[in-house]
Design an enzyme around this catalytic site. Structure first.
Site, PDB file in Angstrom:
ATOM      1  N   CYS A 183     -37.396  73.408  44.952  1.00 38.23           N
ATOM      2  CA  CYS A 183     -38.178  72.809  43.858  1.00 38.23           C
ATOM      3  C   CYS A 183     -37.333  72.682  42.583  1.00 38.23           C
ATOM      4  CB  CYS A 183     -39.471  73.583  43.666  1.00 38.23           C
ATOM      5  SG  CYS A 183     -40.764  72.574  42.922  1.00 38.23           S
ATOM      6  N   HIS A 222     -41.711  74.971  48.704  1.00 40.77           N
ATOM      7  CA  HIS A 222     -41.468  76.407  48.516  1.00 40.77           C
ATOM      8  C   HIS A 222     -41.677  77.185  49.806  1.00 40.77           C
ATOM      9  CE1 HIS A 222     -41.534  76.469  44.030  1.00 40.77           C
ATOM     10  NE2 HIS A 222     -42.265  75.397  44.203  1.00 40.77           N
ATOM     11  N   GLU A 248     -40.577  79.936  50.516  1.00 39.98           N
ATOM     12  CA  GLU A 248     -40.633  81.363  50.185  1.00 39.98           C
ATOM     13  C   GLU A 248     -42.046  81.874  49.966  1.00 39.98           C
ATOM     14  OE1 GLU A 248     -39.568  79.009  48.225  1.00 39.98           O
ATOM     15  OE2 GLU A 248     -40.309  79.307  46.193  1.00 39.98           O
TER      16      GLU A 248
HETATM   17  N1  GLN Z   1     -41.757  70.633  37.850  1.00 44.69           N
HETATM   18  C1  GLN Z   1     -40.773  71.675  37.819  1.00 44.69           C
HETATM   19  C2  GLN Z   1     -39.482  71.237  37.170  1.00 44.69           C
HETATM   20  O1  GLN Z   1     -39.335  70.135  36.776  1.00 44.69           O
HETATM   21  C3  GLN Z   1     -40.504  72.219  39.199  1.00 44.69           C
HETATM   22  C4  GLN Z   1     -41.718  72.929  39.742  1.00 44.69           C
HETATM   23  C5  GLN Z   1     -41.425  74.045  40.676  1.00 44.69           C
HETATM   24  O2  GLN Z   1     -40.297  74.554  40.793  1.00 44.69           O
HETATM   25  N2  GLN Z   1     -42.462  74.531  41.325  1.00 44.69           N
HETATM   26  O3  GLN Z   1     -38.587  72.015  37.081  1.00 44.69           O
END
Ligand code: GLN
Length: 207
Positions: free
Chosen positions: A88, A186, A188
């Site tokens: 992410c 994710h 994890e």
């Molecule tokens: N929207 C977040 C960002 O731009 C990422 C979201 C996340 O890691 N769950 O960093």
């Protein structure tokens, strides 16, 4: 930290611990057969075989990485071939290019791709889906939380997974380039450690 407990079979993998869901990655890496440690200082970065960059908020992570004087050491180790896995916000950090970045936002880079932040939009900004992941025998439960997607990839980037249903079907959400792995979602938080196990295997074969 002593490197004595590192072995090819049980590599030491750091989790960048300036911000984000660090604990979940430490647990998942441990389950997947690695020795997992936190990384907040350049000296701690030097001591690991590989690094996980967790989910969180990439703009904040970018600022903190610089405040902790980790920006240049991280860029250098990634450029020198250290295996890394970003989930992410971590995927955003590993992207060579970002769409919808904050004006002064920088990434560490490493993967030849453009990643769009918060790509799924407000209405579906968090969702879960079972998706196929190259190399895994059965589908993975992918949890997306204000996730990015990969908008464009260079020739050396292997696409490992795409969204399969709904308006975002076909969007790329997992990639690999050499020893660098990234997922929009994710793993994890799902209790399924197979994606982390794939990364541990990348680290083992890289040594
Ligand atoms: N929207 C977040 C960002 O731009 C990422 C979201 C996340 O890691 N769950 O960093």
């Amino acid at each position: 930290m002593s490197g004595a407990t590192t072995s090819p079979a049980r590599p030491t993998i750091g989790v960048l611990a300036v911000q984000g869901d660090v604990r979940e990655h430490l647990a998942a890496l441990g389950e997947a057969g690695a020795r997992a440690v936190t990384v907040r200082r350049p000296s701690e970065l030097e001591a690991v075989d590989a690094l996980v960059i967790p989910g969180g908020e990439s703009t904040t992570m970018d600022k903190l990485v610089r405040a902790f004087e980790l920006y240049e050491p991280l860029r250098k180790r990634i450029a020198d071939g250290m295996p890394a896995y970003g989930s992410c916000a971590g995927m955003i950090m590993l992207a060579d290019r970002i769409a919808d970045a904050r004006p002064d936002q920088q990434t560490l880079g490493g993967i030849d791709m453009t990643v769009r932040r918060n790509a799924f939009g407000r209405q579906v900004d968090s969702f879960e889906e079972d998706i196929h992941f190259t190399g895994l025998a059965s589908t993975v439960r992918a949890v997306f939380i204000r996730a990015p997607w990969v908008e464009e990839t260079g020739d050396g980037v292997e696409v490992l997974a795409r969204v399969e249903e709904g308006p975002a079907a076909g969007r790329i959400v997992a990639v690999r380039q050499g020893a660098l792995l990234a997922t929009s979602f994710h793993p994890e938080v799902s209790g399924d450690h197979r994606v982390h196990a794939e990364f541990v295997e990348i680290v083992r074969t890289h040594q």
